[in-house]
Design an enzyme around this catalytic site. Structure first.
Site, mmCIF file in Angstrom:
data_model
loop_
_atom_site.group_PDB
_atom_site.id
_atom_site.type_symbol
_atom_site.label_atom_id
_atom_site.label_comp_id
_atom_site.label_asym_id
_atom_site.label_seq_id
_atom_site.Cartn_x
_atom_site.Cartn_y
_atom_site.Cartn_z
ATOM 1 N N ASN A 1 0.832 -1.214 0.000
ATOM 2 C CA ASN A 1 0.000 0.000 0.000
ATOM 3 C C ASN A 1 0.860 1.255 0.000
ATOM 4 O OD1 ASN A 1 -2.716 -0.826 -0.031
ATOM 5 N ND2 ASN A 1 -2.670 -1.348 2.134
ATOM 6 N N HIS B 1 -3.248 2.855 -2.079
ATOM 7 C CA HIS B 1 -4.343 2.059 -1.529
ATOM 8 C C HIS B 1 -5.215 1.446 -2.631
ATOM 9 C CE1 HIS B 1 -5.963 1.199 2.441
ATOM 10 N NE2 HIS B 1 -7.128 1.083 1.845
ATOM 11 N N ASP C 1 -6.171 -2.345 -3.162
ATOM 12 C CA ASP C 1 -7.525 -2.916 -3.334
ATOM 13 C C ASP C 1 -7.547 -3.873 -4.528
ATOM 14 O OD1 ASP C 1 -8.405 -1.453 -1.236
ATOM 15 O OD2 ASP C 1 -9.705 -0.111 -2.384
ATOM 16 N N GLU D 1 -6.411 -7.839 4.835
ATOM 17 C CA GLU D 1 -5.710 -8.552 3.751
ATOM 18 C C GLU D 1 -5.638 -10.032 4.052
ATOM 19 O OE1 GLU D 1 -4.459 -7.641 6.359
ATOM 20 O OE2 GLU D 1 -2.381 -8.227 6.655
HETATM 21 N N1 LIG Z 1 -5.628 -1.436 0.029
HETATM 22 C C1 LIG Z 1 -6.151 -2.034 1.090
HETATM 23 N N2 LIG Z 1 -5.399 -2.272 2.170
HETATM 24 C C2 LIG Z 1 -5.920 -2.894 3.222
HETATM 25 C C3 LIG Z 1 -7.272 -3.316 3.233
HETATM 26 N N3 LIG Z 1 -7.514 -3.934 4.408
HETATM 27 C C4 LIG Z 1 -6.361 -3.905 5.107
HETATM 28 N N4 LIG Z 1 -5.384 -3.268 4.398
HETATM 29 C C5 LIG Z 1 -4.009 -2.979 4.780
HETATM 30 O O1 LIG Z 1 -3.290 -4.169 4.977
HETATM 31 C C6 LIG Z 1 -2.140 -3.830 5.757
HETATM 32 C C7 LIG Z 1 -1.849 -4.964 6.685
HETATM 33 O O2 LIG Z 1 -0.673 -4.688 7.326
HETATM 34 P P1 LIG Z 1 -0.032 -5.572 8.451
HETATM 35 O O3 LIG Z 1 -1.121 -6.205 9.276
HETATM 36 O O4 LIG Z 1 0.981 -4.745 9.151
HETATM 37 O O5 LIG Z 1 0.642 -6.780 7.725
HETATM 38 P P2 LIG Z 1 1.626 -6.829 6.474
HETATM 39 O O6 LIG Z 1 2.180 -5.512 6.129
HETATM 40 O O7 LIG Z 1 0.886 -7.542 5.378
HETATM 41 O O8 LIG Z 1 2.794 -7.719 7.008
HETATM 42 P P3 LIG Z 1 2.843 -9.292 7.194
HETATM 43 O O9 LIG Z 1 1.416 -9.771 7.358
HETATM 44 O O10 LIG Z 1 3.636 -9.489 8.433
HETATM 45 O O11 LIG Z 1 3.492 -9.875 5.990
HETATM 46 C C8 LIG Z 1 -2.461 -2.531 6.481
HETATM 47 O O12 LIG Z 1 -1.631 -1.526 5.986
HETATM 48 C C9 LIG Z 1 -3.912 -2.269 6.103
HETATM 49 O O13 LIG Z 1 -4.172 -0.874 5.931
HETATM 50 C C10 LIG Z 1 -8.077 -3.024 2.076
HETATM 51 O O14 LIG Z 1 -9.262 -3.328 1.997
HETATM 52 N N5 LIG Z 1 -7.473 -2.404 1.036
#
Ligand SMILES: Nc1nc2c(ncn2[C@@H]2O[C@H](COP(=O)(O)OP(=O)(O)OP(=O)(O)O)[C@@H](O)[C@H]2O)c(=O)[nH]1
Length: 326
Positions: free
Chosen positions: A184, A189, A193, A220
């Site tokens: 992201n 963002h 998505d 995610e």
């Molecule tokens: N674009 C987008 N981002 C999302 C959505 N839902 C969650 N996220 C993002 O997913 C990210 C998840 O981050 P983290 O939980 O830190 O995990 P990660 O960066 O994937 O790291 P690891 O899981 O450890 O590999 C966050 O930045 C959320 O904002 C969505 O519907 N759309």
């Protein structure tokens, strides 16, 4: 006159008199696909093979009368909510009341007046269309069009109970996109998505059998429920997911190997599971209640372990059914 707002519908017309079926079919011509049955049993069979949007049901039939058909439809999970209009030459209060109490949406006396029938059918189809829309909103994740978390949790509870009752196999996979925050941050963002939509597409491709359920667990994170699948089945689906996602080759410069990847944790159980394998966190502590939630926790622990081991991989656990509880 065609109704622009009305989608083509699937209608089932049931009457033991073919002439009445013909008259109804003429009146409803143009509304969509019409199927016919001349008896109650045939109606039940057709309705459960392919539930119609609306069933027009004659109350008096020699083999199984319409009200009995309606009662049986209400008892079956796949036809419980069918929209039904009862049509009868016996339009006394008692029959009408019985039909309405069995959940008939409308009640019409014979002889059928084509224009009135058409108007009432259109009303029911409009209602059905609106209901379908609401059901979709309540069960689908808006972004990915996967099942939502609520549907997933209900399905896990249901399948867990069924698997115990019928000694069936059953697997649950949890998937988490790797370094998605960084994705992201780098690509924005909206691109994030779109990446989630791609992951969901891959999920549906790999878990497309009847009884499979692909769901967005949150953020995610996704889940795949595989009924009847043991660890080997879970491994095959996990491999499919990782390969197909790799084939999409979504760039992720801050990810693993420069492309978007997922980590997967899977928990499987069934009567043929003998103990743990590849256990990430040790056995379940004694006295811990076995439940659908525990299965979710185990898949989550396996997912955590996949992350800990470097991401872009799957970790599997098995649950033994035959010792202790359950
Ligand atoms: N674009 C987008 N981002 C999302 C959505 N839902 C969650 N996220 C993002 O997913 C990210 C998840 O981050 P983290 O939980 O830190 O995990 P990660 O960066 O994937 O790291 P690891 O899981 O450890 O590999 C966050 O930045 C959320 O904002 C969505 O519907 N759309």
């Amino acid at each position: 006159m065609p109704d622009a707002a009305l989608r083509p519908a699937n209608l089932l017309i049931v009457d033991d008199d073919p002439l009445i079926i013909q008259a109804i079919a003429r009146a409803l011509n143009g509304l969509g696909r019409l199927r016919f049955a001349t008896g109650g049993r045939e109606a039940l069979a057709l309705a459960s093979t392919e539930p119609p949007d609306l069933l027009l049901l004659d109350a008096q039939m020699p083999d199984l009368n319409g009200l009995e058909v309606l009662r049986q439809l209400r008892e079956r999970p796949d036809t419980r909510d069918l929209q039904v209009i009862v049509i009868t030459s016996q339009s006394d209060d008692a029959t009408e009341q019985a039909a309405l109490e069995l959940g008939a949406a409308d009640f019409l006396g014979k002889p059928v007046r084509p224009a009135v029938l058409l108007a009432r059918v259109r009303t029911q189809l409009r209602l059905k269309q609106a209901l379908d829309g609401l059901r979709q909103q309540a069960t689908l994740d808006q972004l990915t069009r996967c099942a939502n978390r609520h549907v997933l949790m209900e399905a896990i509870e249901r399948e867990w109970a069924r698997a115990l009752r019928e000694r069936q196999r059953f697997s649950l996979l949890l998937l988490d996109v790797d370094h998605f925050k960084r994705f992201n941050d780098r690509y924005g963002h909206l691109a994030g998505d779109q990446a989630l939509v791609t992951v969901a597409e891959v999920l549906r491709q790999c878990a497309g059998r009847p009884g499979d359920l692909a769901a967005r667990y949150g953020g995610e994170e996704f889940a795949v429920l595989l009924t009847g699948a043991d660890r080997e089945g879970a491994e095959a689906v996990a491999q499919c997911l990782r390969e197909r996602l790799a084939a999409r080759a979504l760039p992720h410069e801050d990810g693993v190997n420069g492309r978007l990847t997922v980590s997967i944790g899977a928990a499987s159980f069934g009567p043929d599971c003998h103990g743990w394998s590849d256990q990430p966190t040790g056995p379940v502590p004694g006295g811990h209640a076995w439940s659908a939630n525990l299965l979710l926790n185990l898949a989550d622990q396996a997912l955590y372990e996949a992350k800990r081991r470097g991401r872009d991989q799957a970790v599997f656990v098995r649950i033994e059914l035959d010792s202790g509880t359950p």
